[in-house]
Design an enzyme around this catalytic site. Structure first.
Site: not given
Lengths: 935, 335
Positions: A381-383, A459, A636, A733
């Protein structure tokens, strides 16, 4: 199927639905023994050993004391049974504790203190602050005058921030006394395990004024095992109880994962079994022939002329028993033992402790460590996995003006500060959207400082940035928001929240300015979800440029927009929205459709850019693992440019001359097909060149490729060492992992958030990062680590050592069994093929347990190469993986093995006979020392 | 400061090292130098050991005489089985054994049986150790099948092994004088002391219709019946020697020993051979060339390997620890 829950009606629901007794137990006292035995005997190896043990009870054929098989067998069974029993007992204890906890429940109009297990569907349950919720409830009242309450859902999804829950509109304003007597019906779906959905309706019975159907969502519920926080009391109607709660339904034992090594051992066992049958048949026939030709002549053996009917079977069965030691009974126990130690080594490793949070690495699944050394593909995953997931507002572009480009930090850009001080209308509008277009809850501490509880890191970053730019989101009471800007207080009433979904890729709020009564729609979202819907005539070119420019820098971009609504337009839409929100079927889709009607003709205000920094050591880790021959895929949900930038900055792909990026895109089948073929062609050509070629695919094209061109895509997947898949959904994914698994690759999936859970569970090995997005991924994973960089150590050190050790241990187990068995077989030929055992029971048991099993367990500490060497030359892992060939070709590997064993035991036999037999004639009191077992 | 030192001490503890998988360890690196040295060392050790062993084995003088065919009179040789089963024919027989080398006392007398399966499963299992120790007090003799009882009375000692006791006897005469044969202490001490009862007397033995081998004197307890004890220690191989006794006089070169033997035991029905063996012993035991040959062979091959490795090492010398020899580095060099 639906269920109807009658509130406060004690009689009707008793028989229909179960009570609130939770039971996670697998066994009861009575069925433990049969059930456990049945489970254990469903394994082939155990069935085999039981058969052998039973045959040994027949004294005519048994070569050794039956205890030599029954002993270990009972021991092995007792060990695993007591482990199961212990686990089950602990489950029972925790169930009991939960079941007997006292809760306040309304009975006959009076609140009573009863045990949690006696709650029935329809009961009204009262909770105090910090109480754990005993079952799934629909809120009907709280201490808050606006009907709000806060819950912590950490036990459910691992997210530690507080979530707001609200009572349904129909229950608004019912006073405390009346809540005891409330009657009504809740129409809700049958229990399921989706913790993000609850599509139900509530209708209160007269004398309540508002007895219309009132829609219920997950926001109106508090689920089992959550905690009530920051709220004095709350009460709710039990809708799902016991094992039928959302938590209870989602609990379940996941399929145990089998490592490549386990599969290999099973295959080898099968092969040895076949070989054993062959040996038994050959020896059995030889034995019967020898008996009829030779043994009858030997008067001292006194063979009866006429034997029983089963006479022909006796000798083969004896050999079956003699050869049963070919399959090592101890291998399972030894392997379980060392595997749990590997897991412990991972838990203990001080070099894999995240010192920022103090979280050590943890191996949840103790059985698959050696697969870590066999990984070929890492899906990441990236984040939050490659990046820190700590969002910081860096730049913005407001109506064509770029801020923060010079200093790299918009918050320090004097241009922006001046604009804010001068209350430039564009900037104020932009900041307003930043501050209130969200689901953040501001919490005022006693000192007056305001902190924010946000579900999304983006946010949080936006609200905090707005606050620093003097647009402070100060307070939220029910639907009224309070904003402080340059000393003045502005109030907004929130009319509707159009929540974020990954399909819509934007979220909006509809607010009413309390000063002038204007209704405004405020939206924020991904560029492709906002910019195409700008009102006709707006120039969006600068925004597109801004988005591109920010993405090039690896920043996450969001577009902010707003639109003024007419009163009647809102009212009309509001009805539609209400209707959509109360549908029971396909609610999400219906809502999305209704939202679409409102979210258009935007006035785009600007673009924000948020930085998410790379974690420490990510580029080095990727480079090292890449050298070890492991391929990386990045999956991602982020957009293409950002993903590529991050990929470049963490060595995932190489910049231009050395690397090459191939894009697969297209909106239609044909386009995707053409693009896919083009990429495939390039890939085939360049596969011989030492060039880093990677392909990039987005979610849309991937969907089409997986559906219609699966074969071509699979070929591409095999050819390509690197891939970037952006804009993919959680299920895509998982599909990609599935695709690689189907090509017989060992995959490892690493991620940190709830959207990675499916991929983690699907992969051969799932690694979760216990990060800021909660523990959901870490819980579902086989291994949880604190930082991405620990992956290097996990694979190169722990994975590699585990693999080598297990390989040694299992090979050795087979080796020692085969050696002793072949000695036995050769002895058969010189003992008249009659099935005499060369070894007595005690020696045989001692050989298996004390001489060869226990000492060899020490190999669990063995290191063939030092950690430093492996880290320096990660290529070693690739050579260690070469052992994999034996997995796919067990038979080819097996026969040389047998051949070696055979010649070896021949040699041992020969040595023993040649040296000791004549020697001992004189040394040991002039007798043959090699004596047979005595009974 | 304090906590630092404590932490330091905790790091020192063995358990910490264990959990970090960093317990002190060593791993020998097999450099050519080491390998050559080890092979040389093995050659140097094994060759002398082998030679000494061979010499010891050669010192042992062994005379083997196969008598099973020659002891059957010429006319009966066509049907040896009926000869041996006929009790009316006297079975005595004389053999001459010429001593070709000086034999130093004690000289061990063995009988050797070939093609005799004492290791047959039916045979080895057919005994009752408890009965041998406790006699008739022990009743469960089911292991002894098929020779467990006769006329409804138990047999002591029961079982096929005892029943088939070897019963050829030997007498030795040198130059007209009888050679004294010591027949005591031929069985294991542990067997005599702990496996065969002191108060257990043969009972109902060889009384059946089917006579197997030798009979036992019912007056002597089993623990003193050493021939039986020797016989009951079954051999693992189908060709075996068992001790008969010891001659406690030296035999000179060219002495002729006359053996008067009773050829009672039936090996003719299954084609077994009977041999009489006189043998001296060395510090290594009996005659056994294998050990010496094996040692010399291992030593020689080690030396050869050492020499080959030295030559290879001299010819293809290369520095150690050179990364460019790693397979992945090599691959990238070649393209």
């Amino acid at each position: 199927m639906k269920r109807y829950v009658y509130i406060n009606d004690n009689e009707s629901s008793h028989e229909l639905y179960c009570d609130n007794r939770i039971s996670n137990r697998k066994y009861t006292v009575l069925n433990f023994l049969p059930k456990n035995l049945w489970e254990q005997f469903s394994r082939f190896m155990n069935q085999y050993f039981l058969l052998i043990a039973c045959l040994q009870l027949w004294s005519l054929i048994t070569p050794v004391n039956p205890a030599s098989t029954w002993g270990p067998l009972i021991f092995i069974f007792a060990v695993s049974a007591s482990k199961e029993a212990w686990d089950d007992y602990n489950r029972y204890l925790s169930d009991k504790k939960a079941n007997e906890k006292l809760v306040w429940v309304v009975r006959q109009g009076i609140r009573k203190h009863i045990q949690a297990q006696d709650i029935h569907v329809g009961n009204i349950v009262w909770l105090r602050e910090n109480d754990e919720v005993p079952c799934d409830l629909v809120l009907i009242g709280t201490s808050d005058p606006q009907g709000l309450c806060y819950v912590e859902t950490a036990a459910l999804d691992g997210e530690t921030d507080l979530k707001t829950r609200v009572i349904p509109s129909a229950c608004m304003g019912i006073d405390f006394e009346l809540l005891h007597k409330i009657k009504g019906v809740i129409e809700c779906p049958n229990p399921d395990k989706d913790i993000t959905r609850f599509d139900a309706n509530l209708r209160l019975f007269p004398p309540f004024i508002d007895n219309d159907v009132c829609p219920l969502t997950i926001k109106n519920t508090i689920l089992q095992s959550c905690y009530l926080r920051n709220t004095e009391w709350a009460c709710g109607v039990a809708v799902y109880t016991g094992n039928e709660t959302k938590l209870g339904m989602s609990r379940g034992i996941p399929e145990p994962k089998l490592t490549a090594m386990d599969a290999m051992i099973d295959k080898l066992t099968g092969a040895i079994f076949v070989f054993q049958i062959v040996v038994v048949m050959v020896l059995g026939i030889a034995g019967n022939v020898w008996k009829d030709t030779e043994a009858r002549k030997q008067w001292y053996v006194q063979y009866p002329i006429e034997g029983p009917w089963y006479e022909l079977l006796v000798i083969p069965l004896r050999f079956e028993l003699l050869c049963s030691i070919m399959i090592p009974i101890s291998i399972k126990v030894s392997l379980d033992l060392v595997k749990s130690l590997y897991a412990k080594f991972i838990d203990w490793d001080t070099e894999m402790i995240d010192y920022e949070t103090g979280i050590p690495s943890h191996a949840t699944n103790t059985a698959i460590s050696e697969d870590l050394g066999q990984v070929e593909y890492i899906m990441t995953d990236k984040t939050g996995t490659l990046t820190e997931n700590r969002m910081i507002f860096r730049r913005c572009c407001i109506s064509g003006v770029f801020y923060g480009n010079e200093s790299g930090d918009a918050l320090k850009d004097t241009k922006l500060l001046n604009a804010v001080a001068g209350s430039s209308p564009d900037v104020v509008q932009f900041l307003t959207v930043m501050a209130i277009c969200n689901t953040v809850v501001p919490i005022k501490s006693k000192t007056g400082a305001i902190s924010y509880k946000a579900q999304s890191q983006d946010e949080d970053a936006l609200v905090n940035a707005a606050a620093q730019l003097h647009m402070v989101y100060a307070n939220k009471t029910a639907n009224i928001l309070e904003i402080r800007f340059n000393g003045s207080v502005i109030k907004y009433e929130v009319l509707e929240i159009l929540e974020f979904t990954s399909d819509r890729k934007r979220m909006s709020v509809v607010v009413k300015d309390c000063q002038n009564g204007k209704i405004v729609l405020l939206s924020k979202g991904a560029d492709e979800a906002i910019l195409p819907y700008a009102y006709v005539g707006q120039q969006t070119r600068t925004f597109i440029e801004a988005v591109e420019q920010y993405a090039q820098l690896g920043l996450r971009t969001l577009c902010l927009a707003c639109r003024e609504l007419r009163e009647d337009e809102y009212q009309e839409w509001s009805l539609l929205f209400k209707e959509a929100s109360s549908t029971l079927v396909d609610r999400e889709w219906r809502i999305a459709e209704v939202c679409q009607r409102l979210e258009h003709d935007f006035e785009v205000l600007g673009v924000t850019a948020i930085e998410d920094r790379l974690q420490d050591g990510v580029p080095e880790t990727i480079e090292t693992l890449r050298k070890a021959g492991i391929n990386f895929w990045m999956l991602t949900g982020d957009k293409q440019n950002t993903a590529i930038q991050i990929a470049l900055s963490c060595n995932f792909i190489s910049p231009e001359p050395k690397g090459q990026l191939l894009l697969i895109d297209g909106k239609t089948e044909d386009e995707v097909c053409r693009s896919l073929e083009r990429v495939l062609l390039t890939m085939r050509i360049t596969s011989s060149e030492p060039k880093d070629v990677a392909f990039v695919v987005d979610g849309w094209a991937l969907e089409i490729a997986l559906k219609h061109y699966r074969k071509a895509f699979t070929e591409l997947a095999i050819l390509s060492r690197t891939a970037i898949c952006c804009r993919v959904t959680p299920s895509q994914k998982a599909q990609l992992v599935e695709l690689l698994k189907s090509c017989d690759y060992r995959t490892l999936a690493i991620g940190d958030g709830g959207n990675d859970v499916r991929m983690i569970q699907q992969a051969d090995i799932g690694v979760g990062i216990s990060g800021r997005e909660g523990l959901q991924a870490a819980r579902a994973a086989d291994y949880s680590i604190g930082k991405f960089r620990f992956l290097k150590r996990l694979i190169l050190v722990h994975g590699r050592y585990s693999y080598n050790r297990t390989a040694f241990l299992s090979q050795y187990s087979f080796y020692k069994s085969l050696v002793i068995c072949f000695i036995q077989i050769f002895f058969s030929f010189i003992s008249g093929v009659s099935g005499t055992s060369l070894f007595n029971s005690v020696s045989l048991m001692a050989y298996n347990v004390f001489y060869t099993s226990v000492p060899v367990l020490v190999s669990v500490l063995d290191k063939d190469l030092s950690e430093g060497t492996v880290m320096q030359h990660p290529q070693i892992l690739f050579y260690c993986q070469a052992g994999r060939f034996t997995v796919s070709l067990p038979f080819l590997a097996f026969f040389p093995l047998l051949y070696n064993r055979a010649s070896e035991s021949e040699y041992i036999c020969w040595m023993v006979w040649s040296i000791f037999v004549p020697c001992n004639c004189c040394v040991c009191d002039h007798h043959t020392c090699l004596c047979l077992r005595e009974k | 400061m304090d906590t630092d030192r404590e932490r330091h001490r905790a790091r020192e503890t063995a358990f910490y090292l264990f959990t970090q998988q960093s317990l002190p360890a060593c791993k020998p690196v097999l450099t050519p130098g080491w390998v050559i040295a080890i092979f040389l060392f093995m050659g140097v050790i094994f060759i002398p050991v082998g030679l000494v062993t061979l010499r010891a084995s050669h010192c042992v003088v062994e005379i083997v005489d196969r008598y099973d065919i020659d002891c059957v009179p010429e006319p009966s040789r066509m049907d040896k089985v009926s000869y041996i089963q006929d009790d009316s024919i006297p079975k005595n027989c004389s053999r001459f054994m010429k001593v070709h080398k000086y034999m130093k006392a004690p000289i061990y007398i063995y009988y050797q049986l070939d093609n005799y399966y004492q290791n047959h499963r039916r045979y080895v299992k057919s005994r009752s150790d408890k009965q041998l120790l406790d006699g008739q007090k022990y009743h469960d003799t089911s292991y002894c099948q098929p020779v467990e009882s006769n006329n409804n009375r138990p047999i002591v000692p029961c079982g096929l092994i005892a029943w088939s006791l070897f019963n050829d006897t030997f007498e030795f005469i040198r130059e007209g004088a009888e050679l004294k044969v010591n027949r005591k202490n031929i069985a294991w001490k542990s067997d005599r002391g702990h496996k065969f009862g002191k108060n257990v007397y043969p009972f109902n033995f060889q009384n059946g219709t089917l006579i197997g081998g030798g009979k036992l004197n019912p007056e002597i307890p089993l623990s003193d019946q050493e021939d039986l004890i020797v016989w009951m220690r079954t051999s693992a191989l189908p060709s075996f020697r068992k001790l008969y006794g010891r001659i406690e006089e030296d035999l000179d070169v060219d002495d002729v020993v006359v053996v008067n033997l009773m050829n009672n035991y039936n090996t003719y029905s299954f084609g077994g051979k009977k041999k009489l063996v006189l043998s001296t012993s060395s510090w290594l035991g009996g005659k056994n060339d294998f050990l010496g040959h094996a040692c010399v062979f291992v030593g020689c091959s080690s030396l050869t390997l050492a020499i080959i490795f030295v030559l290879l090492h001299v010819k293809y010398r290369r520095p150690y620890g050179d990364m460019s020899y790693l397979p992945w580095n090599r691959k990238s060099f070649s393209g």
